[in-house]
Scaffold this motif. Structure first.
Motif, short mmCIF file in Angstrom:
data_model
loop_
_atom_site.label_atom_id
_atom_site.label_comp_id
_atom_site.label_asym_id
_atom_site.label_seq_id
_atom_site.Cartn_x
_atom_site.Cartn_y
_atom_site.Cartn_z
N ARG A 1 -25.90 50.51 16.58
CA ARG A 1 -26.84 51.57 17.68
C ARG A 1 -28.01 52.28 17.09
NH1 ARG A 1 -21.39 55.89 16.64
NH2 ARG A 1 -22.02 54.13 14.74
N SER B 1 -33.46 55.75 21.92
CA SER B 1 -31.92 54.81 21.59
C SER B 1 -31.95 53.36 22.49
CB SER B 1 -31.18 55.80 21.30
OG SER B 1 -30.20 55.87 22.53
N ASN C 1 -26.64 51.12 23.56
CA ASN C 1 -25.86 50.23 22.93
C ASN C 1 -24.30 51.37 22.15
OD1 ASN C 1 -27.31 48.34 23.46
ND2 ASN C 1 -26.72 47.25 21.41
N ASP C 2 -23.81 51.78 22.85
CA ASP C 2 -23.29 53.37 22.21
C ASP C 2 -21.45 53.18 22.97
OD1 ASP C 2 -23.46 54.40 24.73
OD2 ASP C 2 -24.03 56.09 25.31
N TRP D 1 -18.88 51.83 12.98
CA TRP D 1 -18.64 52.23 13.94
C TRP D 1 -17.44 51.45 14.86
CZ3 TRP D 1 -22.01 49.92 18.67
CH2 TRP D 1 -21.20 50.52 20.32
#
Length: 577
Positions: free
Chosen positions: A309, A420, A423-424, A464
């Motif tokens: 991220r 950002s 890519n979450d 993550w």
């Protein structure tokens, strides 16, 4: 007697095999024995790893620490996040070969200042310039104190500039004699330890332009130049090529990657597979299917992938991430004073408003609408702190480009923005992490250091995928952080924890591994230059070639890093000696 014994850890060996519990005994930089209950008395030093993860050191295949090694032995940020090997010379940019005169060196400095945003005062104060050829440069790297290993590509742009002259290389094809000279220099460099060559080929959509906005030689060249260099790898029977020529959902030059793999018969690492707010997952899936197709054809192609991220935080006057956008080039190449003039110029604003196309900003991370105004640095926009520019523009009934340039003008260029990558979605990104030819991360370390600090990608991937979401097994994550990039680079006996392989590893607390969520500004570069960094938490030891180099983030005083090749054990031993 072993030199080091790592005792009682949970060992993730990097092969994707299930974890196991035991000890790792190290001698002369090599893992000599992996077993249970090895007596403490058989080692000169013992590290108790009970309850901790013991994993292979991360191989960071896409960095720009070429200059930074001369003042930072640990290649930070990467070295703080479990990285034990980095590759440099990426994208076709570097400091060798370079003719030994002031004009040539200054031209390389200007190139690196704009393409990779390495600060000029740091380069002038930190680089000794005691080299001409790439073998000379590799020899100097070998002499430096290093807390990590380094592998190096021949960067095409300095190569073409050295043989043809930089301006000539931008505007014409090499002669037959010049092409042969470049092939000879690549051969000579690989004899000295270079792992292959690297370049960008994106034409006008490139994210690497020169200080005046013109294309760099590799982006302007006929692709046959790269194919001819690929023939060198085929003749040698080994080597890797890094190429930056395709962008997920925007630019597709996959045919070039395929031909490089076919001509070289080597390993190709391309940049990159990544998702942003404007790129649907289906575009990523197409690239993964294409990788499978390459494998079915017997071609060794690997994808550098943004499987973490990332974010950037910047002022408009200290970033070059707009370089791929043609209608922003006038702004990008201007000096700060001129940039502020443009922000206040109504004709310039109108021209940008007319040219604005959000799709053009895919390669720059995302459209203006997604920029968050972190700190307006002005009274006029104080109420919008923390808001996306798209929302601010809607509230003010103005075009987003007008808001963007007005914010810059009101703050005299000091307004801080962030962006950002979006890519979450862990489930979507897990599909990328599970692909057998995806490399989990690209730090770009050493470059863009006033708005980017991507070396934390291993820490974020572990946190993550294996703690916050459980979307990917820890064994799979480490396989993609170490063995796959080591294999793509062709490194000898690196990337996994097995007997007889190099003892590159790190030890961490899985419950505590983390990173700082905000950039920290440090004035730790030569010439009193500053950069932003992201530090790590929960990593207890980093071990390179059998010697602990970092305890947490504190250096131990050991400099056990080496220059690595992909020419096999004999060449690695020669480089080590």
């Amino acid at each position: 007697m072993y030199d080091l014994l790592v005792k009682g850890g949970t060992i993730i060996d990097g092969t994707s095999a299930p974890r196991f519990f035991g000890d790792i005994a190290i001698k002369d930089g090599v893992i000599e024995r992996i077993a249970s209950m090895i007596p403490d008395g058989q080692a000169k030093q013992v590290i108790d790893a009970t309850g901790k993860i013991v994993a292979p050191g991360v191989v960071d295949g896409h960095t720009h620490y070429d200059a930074q090694f001369f003042w930072d032995p640990y290649a930070t940020n990467s070295g703080w996040h479990g990285v034990t090997t980095v590759a440099v010379g990426n994208c076709g940019f570097g400091f060798a070969p370079c003719k030994p005169d002031e004009e040539s060196r200054n031209r390389i400095i200007k190139m690196m200042e704009h393409t990779e945003q390495i600060a000029v005062p740091a380069m002038r104060a930190g680089l000794p310039w005691n080299w001409e050829s790439l073998p000379d440069f590799l020899q100097q790297l070998g002499k430096l104190n290093k807390g990590v290993n380094v592998a190096m590509y021949m960067p095409i742009n300095p190569l073409m500039a050295y043989v043809m002259g930089l301006d000539e290389a931008k505007n014409r094809a090499p002669t037959e004699a010049e092409m042969q000279q470049m092939k000879d220099l690549l051969n000579e460099s690989m004899d000295a330890g270079a792992i292959g060559f690297a370049f960008s080929w994106q034409g006008e959509e490139t994210n690497h332009v020169d200080f005046d906005g013109s294309l760099m030689p590799s982006d302007a060249m006929d692709i046959e130049v790269a194919y001819s260099l690929a023939d060198v790898l085929a003749e040698r029977g080994h080597g890797s090529i890094q190429v930056n020529c395709t962008h997920t959902g925007y630019q597709d030059n996959s045919h070039i990657i395929e031909e490089l793999a076919r001509r070289s018969r080597g390993r190709i690492l391309f940049n990159s597979i990544s998702l942003g707010a404007q790129v649907p997952p289906e575009e990523m899936y197409k690239q993964l299917d294409w990788l499978d197709d390459m494998e079915s054809k017997g071609l060794n192609v690997y994808a550098q992938s943004t499987i973490f991220r990332p974010w950037i935080q910047f002022t408009a006057l200290t970033t070059n991430h707009f370089d791929p956008v043609k209608w922003m080039r006038e702004f990008c190449v201007a000096l700060p004073e001129k940039q502020l003039e443009l922000c206040a110029d109504e004709q310039f604003r109108d021209d940008i408003k007319g040219a604005y196309n959000p799709k053009d900003l895919v390669t720059a991370g995302g459209s203006f609408e997604f920029y968050k105004l972190v700190d307006p640095k002005s009274e006029k926009y104080a109420q919008y702190s923390g808001h996306p520019l798209g929302d601010i523009a809607e509230a003010a009934c103005r075009h987003v480009t007008e808001v963007f340039f007005d914010v810059i003008a009101e703050s005299k260029g000091e307004a801080i923005f962030s962006l950002s990558s979006q890519n979450d979605d862990a489930e979507i990104m897990a599909k990328l992490m599970h692909h057998k030819r995806a490399i989990a991360g690209t730090s770009d370390g050493g470059a863009h250091s006033k708005f980017w600090a991507g070396g934390y990608y291993p820490t974020d991937a572990i946190k993550w995928f294996t703690r916050e979401t459980n979307a990917v097994d820890l064994e799979v994550v480490h396989h993609h952080l170490s063995q796959i990039p080591a294999r793509a680079l062709g490194l000898h006996k690196r990337g996994i924890l097995v007997e007889g392989h190099a003892a590159d590893l790190f030890i961490y607390d899985h419950d505590k591994i983390d990173y700082t969520s905000q950039f920290e500004v440090r004035h730790d570069q030569p010439g009193d230059e500053w950069r932003v960094v992201i530090t790590s938490k929960g990593i207890e030891w980093t071990i390179v070639n059998g010697e602990p180099t970092l305890r947490g983030m504190e250096p131990t005083g050991a400099y056990s890093g080496r220059v690595l090749s992909n020419g096999g054990a004999a060449l690695d031993e020669k480089l080590a000696s």
